[in-house]
Enzyme design. Structure first.
Site, short mmCIF file in Angstrom:
data_model
loop_
_atom_site.label_atom_id
_atom_site.label_comp_id
_atom_site.label_asym_id
_atom_site.label_seq_id
_atom_site.Cartn_x
_atom_site.Cartn_y
_atom_site.Cartn_z
N HIS A 61 34.34 61.05 16.13
CA HIS A 61 34.38 60.95 17.58
C HIS A 61 35.07 62.17 18.17
O HIS A 61 35.88 62.07 19.09
CB HIS A 61 35.05 59.66 18.03
N TYR A 327 43.17 56.57 10.43
CA TYR A 327 43.45 57.13 11.75
C TYR A 327 44.77 57.90 11.72
O TYR A 327 44.90 58.96 12.32
CB TYR A 327 43.57 56.01 12.78
#
Length: 353
Positions: A61, A327
């Protein structure tokens, strides 16, 4: 715009490529797996190898935009959760829209998936972070399956695209991907972030005042209804469309919470729940401004979906733990790179905790 779904080989390559880009948003591997089998670093390395190294950007992303606004609860979810965000209150939001993939220069129409990530800052200092995608199910059920898919989807140096035969073999070995593949075959890139429905896909628990736990999934349903295909020949239309819409007024979504029934799969994001499940509308998300991602407040936020306020708990879905672990690894990499980029100023007040 050329029809990228034409031809069997092209169809396999597209489905595999978009599945890979999508699962990268979710399919991160947690440290609870044996290090010799899989680690967050190993998987992020694979994503980085597949998408290319772009210092200072997210490993997935990578192309996106910061947004801000608020969430206005309506009180309907308070019977099921003690989380203050569900009161009749206004909660500030820092968010991000993006498309899947590790290339920050990818054309907006390269995949039909858009994502919405939010950080809601509750009055008592708690936060609710959530990452949602505009797709109905996740392709695979386990971190190991995602890793195998990432390997199968590695671009061929000669073509720059995944090998259709390798992807076909992967999908043949993973029948749980059938629901996602069926959706991917007919999905088309939309022209606007504002007209998309964004689903949590993973399940969570709402916890009420008596300690009762209610398994749920949630979605942001757009109040804008003028959905249309993306314009041909324009690689960067999404940010411009959002800017034009915000110039006319705030954009809104309804938070819909859907409750599992006995027997529904709670810990498997590749399996959908029946459409007739009980649901409630818990409030309205309002986005009223946007900023570039290189200088906006979302830049330094790690949208870890396991950062939850009291009254919301993660399910045992293994993809949630894996998302959190990788993450964090990706965040450390890009922030370290940002610190060494010329002209980069760190915004200490917005660093993720």
């Amino acid at each position: 715009m050329r029809n990228v779904f034409s031809g069997p080989a092209a169809r396999w390559a597209l489905i595999g490529g978009l599945a890979l880009a999508t699962v990268a948003a979710f399919g991160y591997v947690g440290g609870w797996l044996a290090p010799r089998r899989l680690t967050p670093q190993r998987l992020v390395d694979t994503l980085q190898n597949n998408g290319g190294l772009h210092p200072g950007y997210r490993r997935n992303h990578a192309k996106g935009v910061c947004v801000a606004g608020w969430f206005e609860g309506n009180g309907a979810a308070r019977a099921y959760s003690t989380a203050a965000v569900f009161d009749r209150v206004r909660t500030p939001v820092i968010g991000r829209f993006a498309i899947p993939g590790g290339n920050p220069y990818a054309p907006d129409g390269s995949v039909p998936i858009r994502s919405m990530a939010l950080r809601l800052n509750l009055p008592d200092g708690e936060q609710w972070r959530t990452g949602m995608n505009a797709m109905p199910v996740f392709p695979v059920s386990t971190p190991q399956a995602f890793y195998e898919q990432a390997l199968a989807g590695r671009p061929d140096p000669a073509t720059g695209k995944p090998d259709p035969a390798r992807l076909a073999a992967f999908f043949a070995a993973h029948p749980e991907a059938a629901a996602f593949r069926a959706w991917a075959k007919q999905a088309k890139p939309s022209a606007s972030y504002a007209t998309e429905r964004y689903d949590s896909i993973n399940a969570f628990y709402l916890v009420d005042a008596q300690g009762g736990r209610h398994a749920v999934r949630w979605a942001m349903l757009p109040q804008a209804s003028d959905a249309r295909p993306g314009p041909a020949g324009d690689p960067d239309y999404l940010d411009r469309d959002l800017q034009q819409r915000l110039a006319q007024g705030p954009q809104r979504w309804t938070l819909r919470i859907t409750f599992a029934a006995p027997g529904d799969p709670i810990d498997d994001a590749a399996r959908a729940w029946p459409a007739d499940r009980k649901s409630i509308d818990a409030g309205t998300l309002v986005i009223d401004r946007m900023q570039p991602q290189d200088s906006g407040p979302c830049r330094d936020v790690n949208y870890d979906p396991t950062v939850l306020p009291a009254g919301i708990e993660p399910s045992a879905d293994p993809l949630l733990a894996t998302r959190s672990a990788a993450y964090a690894d990706s965040y450390l990499r890009r922030t370290a790179e940002e610190a060494h980029l010329p002209g980069t100023a760190r915004a200490a007040t917005e660093t993720a905790r």
